[in-house]
Design an enzyme around this catalytic site. Structure first.
Site, short mmCIF file in Angstrom:
data_model
loop_
_atom_site.label_atom_id
_atom_site.label_comp_id
_atom_site.label_asym_id
_atom_site.label_seq_id
_atom_site.Cartn_x
_atom_site.Cartn_y
_atom_site.Cartn_z
CG HIS A 29 -1.83 1.23 1.26
ND1 HIS A 29 -2.84 1.38 2.19
CD2 HIS A 29 -1.85 2.36 0.52
CE1 HIS A 29 -3.43 2.54 2.01
NE2 HIS A 29 -2.84 3.17 1.00
CG HIS A 31 -0.71 6.21 -2.96
ND1 HIS A 31 -1.89 6.07 -3.65
CD2 HIS A 31 -0.98 5.82 -1.68
CE1 HIS A 31 -2.83 5.62 -2.83
NE2 HIS A 31 -2.30 5.46 -1.62
CG HIS A 208 -7.18 4.05 -0.74
ND1 HIS A 208 -6.50 3.34 -1.69
CD2 HIS A 208 -6.24 4.80 -0.08
CE1 HIS A 208 -5.21 3.63 -1.61
NE2 HIS A 208 -5.02 4.51 -0.66
CD GLU A 211 -7.13 7.65 3.98
OE1 GLU A 211 -7.55 7.52 2.81
OE2 GLU A 211 -6.03 8.19 4.25
CG ASP A 289 -1.11 6.02 2.38
OD1 ASP A 289 -1.39 5.58 1.26
OD2 ASP A 289 -1.92 6.67 3.09
CG ASP A 290 0.70 9.09 0.03
OD1 ASP A 290 0.73 9.04 -1.21
OD2 ASP A 290 -0.30 8.77 0.70
#
Ligand code: HPA
Ligand code: ZN
Length: 346
Positions: A29, A31, A208, A211, A289-290
């Protein structure tokens, strides 16, 4: 080097922590656009003549304080204006893949957001050429890695459907589809037909959900999109029946602890829903994630859970879950699990 003493020689060897780069991991997971570190952002802005509010990477980093998901998405999408050419996409993916390997990642399944780039006037071929070249290089260097096309939910189902059509010439470069960006107001059911088309084309599916959206978003992802995994899934813990169902079906929930605290989906790490998920028997996994925006790579996410006293075997279990949930064949899965077992005891 410290000279070894008889006492040191007889001390039991310390087992590596889950956060250690010597422990092999899968990151499923994450990006790619969220790996745009400020230094690369500035380099690409200069390369492409794109105006930034400041060209000081430290000042840019200091702006990354968010009240909720949308605050982050606004900055994230603004920054993507610097991405113009295949070389830019290559450089971004190469940076992430290098960092991931340094963290012990041996399997990377990475989201990318082509709808955003195409809307900004970038040819889809440039996106695929750049990402594809970086992934091919990493594979040659021994990393197992693949791309997942994430639809940008607030651009709507019609645009997502168009992207699924447009990606056809590059079909072999992706292994699945996902759904991200602004959640509330864009429930999964809107994307039922697109996901059905993707499934018919043999693509894996993840989404997603939960969240910020309520448990119904998670239920729709399962029922209407027929997903194999859920990304975040935090609010599922509000619904005991749903929690039981996810555990019963052994659907992996891909959790990103630092992201959830940074975007205030979770107040304090100690209260993170991942503990309730694991308690319920859900195979939760840990990812970043990021990483350029939320304070660290995958290792830092494990370290944040270690810092609040999460037992090592629980975290090694999450790594096992990530290999179980990865979109890889059985032989590769067994190879990674065996390497994990060997590294975890040494
Ligand atoms: N949530 C939704 N969309 C996203 C995220 C996220 O955490 N990261 C990048 N796009
Ligand atoms: Zn995400």
């Amino acid at each position: 080097m410290t000279p070894s003493t008889p006492a040191a020689a007889s001390a039991p060897a310390a087992v590596p922590l889950a956060s250690s780069p010597t422990i092999p991991k899968a990151e499923i997971h994450m990006h790619l656009e969220g790996a745009l570190e400020s230094e690369l952002l500035v380099t690409l802005a200069r390369r492409n003549g794109v105006q930034l509010p400041t060209y000081d990477p430290e000042v840019l980093d200091a702006r990354y304080r968010f009240g909720e998901l949308q605050d982050f998405l606004d900055v994230y999408f603004d920054n993507l204006a610097v991405m113009r050419t295949a070389e830019d996409f290559h450089d971004l993916a190469a940076l992430y893949l290098r960092r991931a390997r340094e963290e012990g990642v041996v399997r990377a399944e990475s989201f990318f957001n082509p709808m955003v780039h195409v809307r900004a006037g970038v040819p889809l071929a440039a996106v695929m050429e750049g990402y594809g070249a970086a992934f091919a290089d990493a594979r040659r260097d021994g990393l197992s890695c693949d791309l997942i096309l994430d639809f940008t939910r607030d651009l709507g189902a019609e645009a997502a459907d168009q992207m699924l059509t447009d990606i056809a010439p590059f079909r072999d470069m992706i292994i699945g589809v996902g759904l991200d960006s602004t959640e509330v107001g864009y429930p999964p059911v809107l994307f039922r037909d697109v996901f059905a088309r993707a499934e018919a084309d043999g693509l894996h599916r993840t989404c997603h959900a939960g969240e910020e959206g309520d448990p119904e978003y998670v239920r729709q992802a399962l029922d209407d999109l027929r997903v194999e995994r859920i990304d975040h899934g935090l609010r599922a813990v509000e619904d005991p029946e749903l929690l039981k169902r996810i555990a019963g079906e052994q659907i992996a929930v891909n959790v990103c602890p630092l992201s959830n605290v940074a975007l205030r989906a979770v107040d304090r790490m100690e209260q993170h829903p991942v503990f309730a998920m694991l308690e319920a028997g859900i195979p939760a996994t840990i990812s970043s994630d990021d990483p350029a925006y939320f304070g660290g790579q995958i290792g830092a996410n494990f370290a944040a859970l270690e810092a609040i006293g999460t037992p090592r075997d629980v975290l090694i279990g999450c790594i096992e879950n990530s290999f179980e949930a990865a979109f890889i064949d059985g032989a590769e899965r067994e190879r990674h699990l065996a390497a994990l077992r060997a590294a975890a005891v040494s």
